[in-house]
Design an enzyme around this catalytic site. Structure first.
Site, PDB file in Angstrom:
ATOM      1  N   LYS A 173      40.615  39.122   7.703  1.00  0.00           N
ATOM      2  CA  LYS A 173      41.669  38.495   8.503  1.00  0.00           C
ATOM      3  C   LYS A 173      42.333  39.524   9.411  1.00  0.00           C
ATOM      4  O   LYS A 173      42.537  40.679   9.021  1.00  0.00           O
ATOM      5  CB  LYS A 173      42.693  37.864   7.560  1.00  0.00           C
ATOM      6  CG  LYS A 173      43.795  37.067   8.241  1.00  0.00           C
ATOM      7  CD  LYS A 173      44.674  36.407   7.186  1.00  0.00           C
ATOM      8  CE  LYS A 173      45.836  35.644   7.813  1.00  0.00           C
ATOM      9  NZ  LYS A 173      46.660  34.973   6.774  1.00  0.00           N
ATOM     10  N   SER A 199      47.840  30.616   8.287  1.00  0.00           N
ATOM     11  CA  SER A 199      47.529  31.641   9.264  1.00  0.00           C
ATOM     12  C   SER A 199      46.100  32.181   9.127  1.00  0.00           C
ATOM     13  O   SER A 199      45.658  32.969   9.961  1.00  0.00           O
ATOM     14  CB  SER A 199      48.521  32.797   9.155  1.00  0.00           C
ATOM     15  OG  SER A 199      48.479  33.385   7.868  1.00  0.00           O
ATOM     16  N   SER A 258      48.948  29.832   3.675  1.00  0.00           N
ATOM     17  CA  SER A 258      48.070  30.284   4.753  1.00  0.00           C
ATOM     18  C   SER A 258      46.591  30.342   4.415  1.00  0.00           C
ATOM     19  O   SER A 258      45.763  30.468   5.313  1.00  0.00           O
ATOM     20  CB  SER A 258      48.521  31.664   5.248  1.00  0.00           C
ATOM     21  OG  SER A 258      49.754  31.563   5.908  1.00  0.00           O
TER      22      SER A 258
END
Length: 487
Positions: free
Chosen positions: A78, A153, A177
């Site tokens: 990520k 996210s 997320s």
């Protein structure tokens, strides 16, 4: 016969171990898919093909003894996660050229386990929103329908896995997320118990809300990556729960949690919001499957209610105050600037009092469901959201409120620190995924994973693929096919 990306992460590793495929072949296959589909689904901010090829060659050359169950498998990191020598933008134009000098602990652990990262996946700016639509990469789109968001996210991680660009990926979860994108994209997204996975070597800890975790297509793949990520590290601010005797993958493979009492509720906790019938139906289906497996499913009140939202709101505003050079503040998105402006108004005394009251409310909520081993509820109040919908009103405050109403469940379990997983149990009439949230008691990750695997088996498996899955390639890399037949 199956293409390499049809295989689960564990099956890909088994193909390497059995000599059917090499890590180099797998990486080339997936890089081809990234090149063809990465921007279409908005999966990656930065792709690192040469680093990946070098890591794959090293994985193939490593001695067979001591290889883990994911050795040589492609993955991704990520863009919120520090990666030494690789551009890491935190989803923001304010950090468009930032290259960290150090790896996050989880990045080190993944490399040591022989996993091969193909690059950095799209995220929301500073992790501040539950959708991933920034200025440094194409927006993360749902591979099941490109008109919808992949969430955030960890939206790029979910888009990459759901589109077959990598079989499993690292993400993080500070308020849903991992679980939100998993629900939207038909995946398994796992938030571990607080302290189980390191957030180091730098960072504030953010009051224990965020944690690194895995996202994948099957419970076993996710558990295998959790085994990689969950390594003890000195100096962590939260004591790690005791590890599972047989590892998290062992718990998934056994799929035997014993007879449990599962508390079911559908009432939203952070917003007075109607729950979409498809989300309620997914909970009903999960409850029926759990009952058929021998568990007792009982209706319980939601641990918390919308009255606690003002406490949560204050914490989220303060969490948006990540260090940003003053001269780059103007490069931030309107939502991020709004959250930071609100956070800057909150005094230390107010924050301290808020955290104390929030913990008191959490204690009361946990006691309301103390007789249950697991909790079952929707992951989201609605099954999907169109791309651009949250910000479409042009008002950052409205944007933030839409997010609260869309996701009124997940964040509560970041505050409690309990392990929580989104599972793709349901589908809409249009065939789009619908997730349910299964949450365990703090430190009881093994039982939660075992139950999730049991539910997966009783559901007939969740390794479903969108139409875009077949958009690239028709021949296997070794010309003869590997593994099982494609689903």
């Amino acid at each position: 016969m199956a293409e390499p990306h049809d295989l689960t992460a564990l099956e890909q590793a088994a193909a390497i171990a059995g000599g059917e495929l090499s890590s180099v072949e797998l990486v080339e296959h997936h890089l081809t898919r990234v090149d063809a589909l990465g921007d279409t689904v908005g999966a990656f901010v930065t792709v690192t093909p040469e680093r990946a090829r070098a890591a794959a060659r090293a994985a193939d050359a490593a001695p067979a003894d001591g290889r883990g169950p994911l050795h040589g498998v492609p993955t991704a990191i990520k863009d919120l996660t520090l990666t030494a020598g690789v551009r890491t933008t935190f989803g923001s134009a304010a950090f468009a050229d930032f290259v960290p000098p150090v790896d996050a602990d989880v990045v080190r652990f993944m490399a040591a386990a022989g996993l091969v990262s193909l690059g950095k996946t799209t995220t929301s700016e500073l992790g501040c929103s539950l959708y991933s639509e920034g200025l440094v990469a194409p927006p993360a789109r749902n591979p099941w329908d490109l008109a919808y968001t992949a969430g955030g996210s960890s939206g790029g991680a979910a888009a990459a896995v759901a589109a077959g660009l990598v079989p499993v990926a690292q993400g993080s979860d500070g308020g849903g997320s991992l679980r939100i994108p998993a629900s939207l994209c038909g995946l398994v997204g796992y938030k571990p118990s607080r302290g189980l996975v390191s957030g180091g070597p730098v960072g504030s800890g953010a009051y224990g809300l965020p944690t690194n975790g895995p996202i994948g297509r099957t419970v076993a793949d996710v558990a295998a990556l959790l085994d990689v990520l969950a390594r003890p590290v000195p100096g962590e601010p939260y004591l790690a729960p005791a590890p599972s005797a047989g590892g998290w993958l062992g718990a998934a493979r056994a799929a035997d949690p014993g007879r449990l009492r599962v508390g079911r509720f559908t009432a939203p906790m952070l917003a007075d919001e109607p729950v979409h019938p498809d989300c309620a139906a997914a909970v009903d289906r999960a409850a029926a499957l759990l009952t058929a497996a021998g568990h007792e499913v009982v209706d319980v009140p939601a641990p918390l209610g919308p009255a606690v939202w003002p406490l949560f709101e204050i914490v989220w505003y303060v969490l948006a105050l990540a260090p940003v050079p003053r001269e780059r503040e103007s490069a931030l998105l309107p939502l991020t600037r709004h959250l930071r402006a609100r956070g800057a108004e909150i005094s230390a005394g107010t924050l301290s009092a808020t955290l104390g009251e929030l913990q008191a409310q959490v204690r009361l909520g946990v006691r309301r469901t103390a007789g249950c081993d697991l909790l079952l509820c929707p992951t989201l109040a609605a099954p999907q959201a169109p791309l651009g919908w949250f910000a479409s009103g042009g008002d950052p405050a409205e944007d933030f409120d839409r997010q609260r109403r869309f996701s009124p469940y997940c964040a509560v379990f970041n505050v409690t620190g309990d392990p929580s997983v989104s599972l793709p149990v349901g589908v809409t009439a249009e065939g789009l995924p619908v997730g349910v949230l299964l949450t365990g008691r703090y430190g009881d990750d093994a039982r939660l994973i075992a139950t999730a695997a049991q539910l997966e088996h009783s559901s007939g498996g969740w390794d479903r693929h969108p139409a875009i899955w077949r958009a690239v390639g028709s021949a296997n890399v070794n010309g003869s096919g590997v593994g099982r037949s494609a689903p």
